[in-house]
Design an enzyme around this catalytic site. Structure first.
Site, PDB file in Angstrom:
ATOM      1  N   HIS A  37      44.035 -12.934  13.992  1.00 47.11           N
ATOM      2  CA  HIS A  37      44.896 -11.683  15.276  1.00 47.11           C
ATOM      3  C   HIS A  37      45.201 -10.550  14.604  1.00 47.11           C
ATOM      4  O   HIS A  37      46.539 -10.394  13.323  1.00 47.11           O
ATOM      5  CB  HIS A  37      46.167 -12.385  15.864  1.00 47.11           C
ATOM      6  CG  HIS A  37      46.867 -11.374  16.787  1.00 47.11           C
ATOM      7  ND1 HIS A  37      45.743 -10.768  18.320  1.00 47.11           N
ATOM      8  CD2 HIS A  37      48.085 -10.908  16.659  1.00 47.11           C
ATOM      9  CE1 HIS A  37      46.983 -10.101  19.067  1.00 47.11           C
ATOM     10  NE2 HIS A  37      48.078  -9.772  18.344  1.00 47.11           N
ATOM     11  N   ARG A  48       0.834  -0.959  -0.111  1.00 50.39           N
ATOM     12  CA  ARG A  48      -0.006  -0.074  -0.076  1.00 50.39           C
ATOM     13  C   ARG A  48       1.052   1.258   0.141  1.00 50.39           C
ATOM     14  O   ARG A  48       0.284   1.869  -0.278  1.00 50.39           O
ATOM     15  CB  ARG A  48      -1.175  -0.115   1.150  1.00 50.39           C
ATOM     16  CG  ARG A  48      -0.776   0.067   2.480  1.00 50.39           C
ATOM     17  CD  ARG A  48      -1.112   0.023   3.945  1.00 50.39           C
ATOM     18  NE  ARG A  48      -0.255   0.423   5.385  1.00 50.39           N
ATOM     19  CZ  ARG A  48      -0.985   0.239   5.731  1.00 50.39           C
ATOM     20  NH1 ARG A  48      -2.355  -0.029   5.995  1.00 50.39           N
ATOM     21  NH2 ARG A  48      -0.944   0.614   7.429  1.00 50.39           N
ATOM     22  N   ALA A  64       8.371   5.026  22.658  1.00 49.97           N
ATOM     23  CA  ALA A  64       8.778   3.434  21.971  1.00 49.97           C
ATOM     24  C   ALA A  64       8.862   2.682  23.057  1.00 49.97           C
ATOM     25  O   ALA A  64       9.417   1.496  23.712  1.00 49.97           O
ATOM     26  CB  ALA A  64      10.397   3.580  22.122  1.00 49.97           C
TER      27      ALA A  64
END
Length: 465
Positions: free
Chosen positions: A444, A36, A268
């Site tokens: 590393h 939509r 929120a």
């Protein structure tokens, strides 16, 4: 005349919907998708992607203020909010156009409009693609929207949802964030880093309440150090709108009430599924507390009707929706050897600063399940790459079953942990034990070495602390 008969129709083109359509195209199903608004849905246009663009800008601003630390200098560092917002919108537009290309590539029929079920295998569409369409199978992927609190409904001006928070016309001097889940904390992090005075109110007893308690505690210290004001165990009882600010009446954990006035407030407090006005009543599809009820294969109680993503309930994550979409379509197509979604293998990520990521059980949930545990921890300060990057604020935590060595959960906070978490997710998916992880060689110097060390620590073999 437009084709109206399909093997599969998908309602909604968010991450779940458009990925389901792509997989259906790959499997040779004649497929249509109804949207939509914009291809890509909320996540791509107003959620996951543009918020990460905003957070990237705030991250750069943060680094610019650390130039001297890295041997550089600059004067008059400032930001242009309009350009920051414009860039995030362009990022969203680019990806939406990308989805459009993918639909064309997979020969998916895109129907522009709003769909409503009229029967278990039929829909009526209003809008540009108006008409009636039918399919043997229909997937509902209509997503979700921000949940509102009674009497505190967002007005788009003073009380924002995530949408208004992404396109602020001006930077507020102060901001109240109601809710400290991923959405709330990401916005709190963005605005605080750009200099806004931020207060976060969380009804639960800790920030990021779905995360492991140890990670939540670490995050609280980091956010407080940045200048955020955090109120946990607190409830916003009332929001009063002024001419150009909002005053919140907050009941704190000690039972007292205090008032906080801010230029703007962001709600929120979770999301609720888009289950209204899509014709569920016409089909008898079961719903529960704002979402569609499904089984492990995304099947509803009505044959031929499926639901995926946020509309089907938690966890409300784009990658969960994508995976559900793929499994659902493969189930429809009769692909053999499928496995249903296992939520304990779905990683969660929060793109605040420092970042937070996790997969599997928290320590509390593992203990509640009656597991005997071995727990490992490794701080970023012990990692050479983190020190070289100037990102020593972080912690990796691993949780193993003491009897079997099964990796039950991993919880991380620190630089780039949203990129690192996939290592533990793969390990869980492969049912790796601690022995296999310990025998894996990590390169590393990398941040990923912290993951190795956290495993070693669980078994008393840690090297660098």
């Amino acid at each position: 005349m437009a084709d109206t008969q399909f093997d599969l129709i998908i309602i909604g083109s968010g991450p779940g919907g458009y990925v389901a359509a792509i997989r259906a195209g790959q499997l040779g199903l004649k497929t249509a998708i109804v949207e939509r608004e914009h291809l890509g849905g909320i996540c791509l246009n107003w959620g996951c992607i543009p918020t990460k663009a905003l957070l990237r800008s705030s991250e750069i601003f943060h680094l610019l203020h650390r130039l001297n630390e890295f041997g550089f200098s600059a004067d008059n560092i400032k930001f242009d909010l309009a350009k920051i917002v414009d860039r995030s919108r362009k990022v969203a537009s680019q990806l939406s156009n990308g989805v459009k290309f993918l639909m064309k590539k997979r020969k998916i029929t895109v129907i522009d409009g709003e769909a409503k079920l009229t029967a278990k295998n039929k829909i009526a569409v209003t809008g540009k693609g108006a008409g009636e369409y039918a399919a043997k199978n229909i997937i509902i992927a209509t997503g979700a929207r921000a949940r509102a609190l009674p009497g505190m409904e967002p007005d788009g001006k003073l009380i924002w949802t995530y949408k208004e928070a992404m396109i602020p016309p001006a930077m507020p001097k102060s901001l109240l964030v109601i809710g400290s889940g991923a959405i709330g904390i990401e916005f709190a992090s963005f605005y605080r880093t750009l200099g806004c005075d931020v207060t976060v109110v969380e009804v639960m007893d800790r920030v990021l309440p779905v995360e492991d308690e140890e990670i939540s505690a670490f995050a609280l210290k980091a956010f407080t150090k940045q200048g955020m004001k955090i109120l946990t165990g607190a409830t916003v009882e009332k929001l009063t709108k002024g001419a150009d600010n909002v005053t919140a009446s907050i009941k704190t954990k000690d039972g007292k009430t205090q008032s906080i006035t801010a230029d703007r407030a962001i709600l929120a407090v979770g999301i609720t599924g888009n289950i209204e006005n899509i014709g569920l009543e016409a089909t008898g599809v079961k719903t529960d507390r704002g979402h569609i009820v499904i089984n492990e294969w995304s099947e509803t109680n009505v044959a031929g009707l499926y639901a995926i993503g946020d509309v089907a309930g938690p966890p409300w994550l784009a990658h969960k929706a994508m995976h559900e979409g793929v499994v659902c379509v493969e189930r429809i197509a009769g692909v053999k050897g499928l496995h249903p979604l296992d939520v304990t293998k779905v990683p969660g990520c929060t793109y605040c600063w420092p970042q937070v990521a996790s997969v599997g059980l928290t320590e509390a949930k593992a203990k509640a399940a009656g597991r005997e545990l071995k727990i490992g921890r490794f701080p970023y300060i012990g990692n050479g790459k983190a020190i070289a990057l100037g990102e020593t604020e972080g912690l990796i935590k691993t949780i193993f079953d003491a009897k079997t060595g099964e990796l039950l959960g991993a919880h991380m906070i620190g630089a780039e942990v949203t990129e690192l978490i996939q290592g533990y997710t793969i390990a869980k998916n492969l049912e790796s034990t601690e022995a296999e992880l310990m025998h894996t060689i990590f390169p590393h110097p990398t941040l990923s070495e912290t993951m190795h060390e956290a495993v070693l620590d669980a078994y008393g073999k840690v090297m660098h602390v």
